[in-house]
Design a protein around this motif. Structure first.
Motif, PDB file in Angstrom:
ATOM      1  N   ARG A   1     -16.756 -45.537   3.393  1.00 61.56           N
ATOM      2  CA  ARG A   1     -15.450 -46.531   4.031  1.00 61.56           C
ATOM      3  C   ARG A   1     -15.257 -48.145   2.813  1.00 61.56           C
ATOM      4  NH1 ARG A   1     -14.254 -51.136   5.086  1.00 61.56           N
ATOM      5  NH2 ARG A   1     -11.515 -51.867   6.796  1.00 61.56           N
ATOM      6  N   GLN A   2     -16.508 -48.639   2.370  1.00 60.04           N
ATOM      7  CA  GLN A   2     -16.441 -49.379   1.626  1.00 60.04           C
ATOM      8  C   GLN A   2     -16.582 -49.771   0.124  1.00 60.04           C
ATOM      9  OE1 GLN A   2     -15.128 -52.534   3.363  1.00 60.04           O
ATOM     10  NE2 GLN A   2     -14.702 -53.254   1.732  1.00 60.04           N
TER      11      GLN A   2
ATOM     12  N   ILE B   1     -20.320 -48.991  -1.030  1.00 60.57           N
ATOM     13  CA  ILE B   1     -21.185 -49.956  -0.314  1.00 60.57           C
ATOM     14  C   ILE B   1     -21.442 -49.476   1.154  1.00 60.57           C
ATOM     15  CG2 ILE B   1     -21.265 -52.298  -1.703  1.00 60.57           C
ATOM     16  CD1 ILE B   1     -20.209 -53.341   0.282  1.00 60.57           C
ATOM     17  N   GLY B   2     -22.315 -49.825   1.383  1.00 62.26           N
ATOM     18  CA  GLY B   2     -22.644 -49.774   3.339  1.00 62.26           C
ATOM     19  C   GLY B   2     -21.826 -50.324   4.147  1.00 62.26           C
ATOM     20  N   TRP B   3     -20.513 -50.162   5.276  1.00 64.79           N
ATOM     21  CA  TRP B   3     -19.808 -50.341   6.539  1.00 64.79           C
ATOM     22  C   TRP B   3     -20.331 -50.101   7.595  1.00 64.79           C
ATOM     23  CZ3 TRP B   3     -16.861 -49.077   9.873  1.00 64.79           C
ATOM     24  CH2 TRP B   3     -15.723 -49.920  10.159  1.00 64.79           C
TER      25      TRP B   3
ATOM     26  N   ASP C   1     -28.754 -55.727  -1.272  1.00 65.97           N
ATOM     27  CA  ASP C   1     -30.130 -56.516  -1.000  1.00 65.97           C
ATOM     28  C   ASP C   1     -29.681 -57.358   0.341  1.00 65.97           C
ATOM     29  OD1 ASP C   1     -27.279 -58.333  -1.716  1.00 65.97           O
ATOM     30  OD2 ASP C   1     -28.727 -59.678  -3.809  1.00 65.97           O
ATOM     31  N   ARG C   2     -28.542 -57.439   1.268  1.00 62.44           N
ATOM     32  CA  ARG C   2     -28.339 -57.678   2.487  1.00 62.44           C
ATOM     33  C   ARG C   2     -26.784 -57.359   2.812  1.00 62.44           C
ATOM     34  NH1 ARG C   2     -23.481 -61.996   0.710  1.00 62.44           N
ATOM     35  NH2 ARG C   2     -22.846 -61.188  -1.092  1.00 62.44           N
ATOM     36  N   GLU C   3     -26.356 -58.140   4.965  1.00 64.69           N
ATOM     37  CA  GLU C   3     -25.625 -57.879   5.324  1.00 64.69           C
ATOM     38  C   GLU C   3     -25.207 -58.935   5.488  1.00 64.69           C
ATOM     39  OE1 GLU C   3     -26.862 -55.463   8.367  1.00 64.69           O
ATOM     40  OE2 GLU C   3     -27.692 -54.068   7.667  1.00 64.69           O
ATOM     41  N   LEU C   4     -23.522 -58.631   5.254  1.00 66.11           N
ATOM     42  CA  LEU C   4     -22.631 -59.100   5.254  1.00 66.11           C
ATOM     43  C   LEU C   4     -21.364 -59.218   6.943  1.00 66.11           C
ATOM     44  CD1 LEU C   4     -21.152 -62.123   5.359  1.00 66.11           C
ATOM     45  CD2 LEU C   4     -19.831 -60.996   2.937  1.00 66.11           C
ATOM     46  N   VAL C   5     -21.868 -59.854   7.863  1.00 69.62           N
ATOM     47  CA  VAL C   5     -20.808 -60.023   8.968  1.00 69.62           C
ATOM     48  C   VAL C   5     -19.613 -61.006   8.645  1.00 69.62           C
ATOM     49  CG1 VAL C   5     -20.495 -60.530  11.244  1.00 69.62           C
ATOM     50  CG2 VAL C   5     -22.392 -59.817  11.034  1.00 69.62           C
TER      51      VAL C   5
ATOM     52  N   ALA D   1     -17.104 -56.541  12.214  1.00 68.42           N
ATOM     53  CA  ALA D   1     -17.196 -55.401  10.791  1.00 68.42           C
ATOM     54  C   ALA D   1     -18.667 -56.059   9.985  1.00 68.42           C
ATOM     55  CB  ALA D   1     -16.324 -54.924  10.429  1.00 68.42           C
ATOM     56  N   ILE D   2     -19.619 -55.036   9.410  1.00 69.79           N
ATOM     57  CA  ILE D   2     -19.953 -55.431   7.841  1.00 69.79           C
ATOM     58  C   ILE D   2     -20.388 -55.018   6.664  1.00 69.79           C
ATOM     59  CG2 ILE D   2     -22.759 -55.965   8.163  1.00 69.79           C
ATOM     60  CD1 ILE D   2     -23.006 -56.399  10.747  1.00 69.79           C
ATOM     61  N   LYS D   3     -20.800 -55.434   6.208  1.00 69.22           N
ATOM     62  CA  LYS D   3     -20.732 -55.013   4.547  1.00 69.22           C
ATOM     63  C   LYS D   3     -22.497 -55.097   4.298  1.00 69.22           C
ATOM     64  CE  LYS D   3     -16.193 -57.140   3.103  1.00 69.22           C
ATOM     65  NZ  LYS D   3     -16.216 -57.680   1.832  1.00 69.22           N
ATOM     66  N   ILE D   4     -22.851 -53.584   4.115  1.00 71.11           N
ATOM     67  CA  ILE D   4     -23.855 -53.643   3.658  1.00 71.11           C
ATOM     68  C   ILE D   4     -23.947 -53.711   2.305  1.00 71.11           C
ATOM     69  CG2 ILE D   4     -25.581 -52.067   3.881  1.00 71.11           C
ATOM     70  CD1 ILE D   4     -24.433 -51.151   6.379  1.00 71.11           C
ATOM     71  N   TYR D   5     -24.862 -54.481   1.517  1.00 68.71           N
ATOM     72  CA  TYR D   5     -25.069 -54.534   0.305  1.00 68.71           C
ATOM     73  C   TYR D   5     -26.242 -54.546  -0.028  1.00 68.71           C
ATOM     74  CZ  TYR D   5     -20.749 -57.527  -0.366  1.00 68.71           C
ATOM     75  OH  TYR D   5     -19.380 -57.951   0.020  1.00 68.71           O
TER      76      TYR D   5
END
Length: 289
Positions: A231-232, A243-245, A272-276, A266-270
């Motif tokens: 998706r992302q 990147i992951g979503w 090195d990190r996850e961002l809500v 909804a969260i972006k998965i980089y």
């Protein structure tokens, strides 16, 4: 001459203050021409949709993977009405507009999912430094998805659109619709592959475009999350990179006899990190057709 110049300066200053006053009044009223146009478009689409008088049956649910069978039993899906459209309003949503600059908006996100065939569009309202900001998520029949940003109810800041964003819209339709209008789990546009007792891979296929993600359940059958690597896409070191979503669901509540999540993230998965980047626990849901 000096008096004339002074009068001209006063007139200009007065005109500037008048313009500012008009802008402040315009920005302060609820009306937005873009929101009005969006609402009219959604109402037109709803009128074009046929009424669905079917209900979700036991036999349909029995054809799903085991994890989904348990989920449908947990939420009470059998016997519920199939709805061809749903409107979800996320109030007081925390949205990370720019993760690099740390720009966070408090917004209202007005989402429409049409379910006789996959369609998703949304209008968001917020403000930047006191100036109204409107955003529109959209998709079109020519496989283009995008987002527009409008500042001050008048100035278009951006309009980013491409086929990848259309694919992202289909995946979002699957992730959001599965929890707020779970009859779409029975849709002919979705196929499943059972991974284990708590994980199911789902693929949505529509208009020649496919998107894949994995649903995750707990042992009770409660849907906890949906995750996709398709998706992302974001620019990392100058390169557009997948990147992951992830979508997360929690706080299930009764809605018309079915258990529906009361909070979503909804969260972006980089790497090195996850961002809500989207977080709401104040949700209203309206079903149509």
């Amino acid at each position: 001459m000096k008096v004339h110049r002074r009068n001209m300066i006063m007139i200009i200053i007065g005109a500037v203050f008048l313009l500012i006053g008009i802008l402040l009044i315009y920005w302060g009223i609820p009306y937005s021409p873009f929101e009005s146009s969006f609402d009219k478009d959604m109402k037109k689409r709803i009128l074009e949709i046929a009424e669905n008088k079917e209900i979700c049956t036991h036999d349909e649910v029995e054809r799903l993977p085991e994890a989904f069978k348990k989920h449908c039993k947990y939420i009470g899906l059998v016997g519920s009405k199939k709805n061809n459209a749903v409107n979800i309003v996320f109030h007081d949503t925390r949205f990370v507009f720019d993760s690099n600059k740390g720009t966070i908006l408090d917004m209202e996100y007005n989402l429409w999912l049409l379910c006789d065939k996959p369609f998703r569009s949304a209008f968001c309202k917020s403000s930047m430094f006191g100036v109204p900001f409107d955003g529109i998520d959209y998709c079109s029949d020519d496989k283009v998805g995008g987002m527009k940003g409008i500042l001050g109810k008048a100035i278009e800041l951006f309009d980013v659109h491409n086929q990848q964003m259309y694919k992202a819209g289909l995946i979002s339709w699957l992730a959001e619709g599965a929890c707020v209008n779970p009859c779409i789990l029975l849709s002919d546009f979705i196929t499943y592959e059972e991974i284990d007792s708590t994980h199911v891979k789902a693929k949505i296929t529509y208009n020649g475009v496919e998107g894949v993600g994995i649903f995750n359940f707990d042992e009770q059958g409660r849907l906890m999350s949906f995750e996709s690597d398709e998706r992302q896409v974001e620019k990392i070191n100058g390169i557009m990179t997948p990147i992951g979503w992830k979508a997360k669901y929690d706080n299930y509540k009764d809605k018309n006899g079915i258990l529906i999540p009361g909070s979503m993230q909804a969260i972006k998965i980089y790497p090195d990190r996850e961002l809500v980047y989207f977080d709401s626990n104040n949700i209203e849901i309206y079903y149509y057709k």
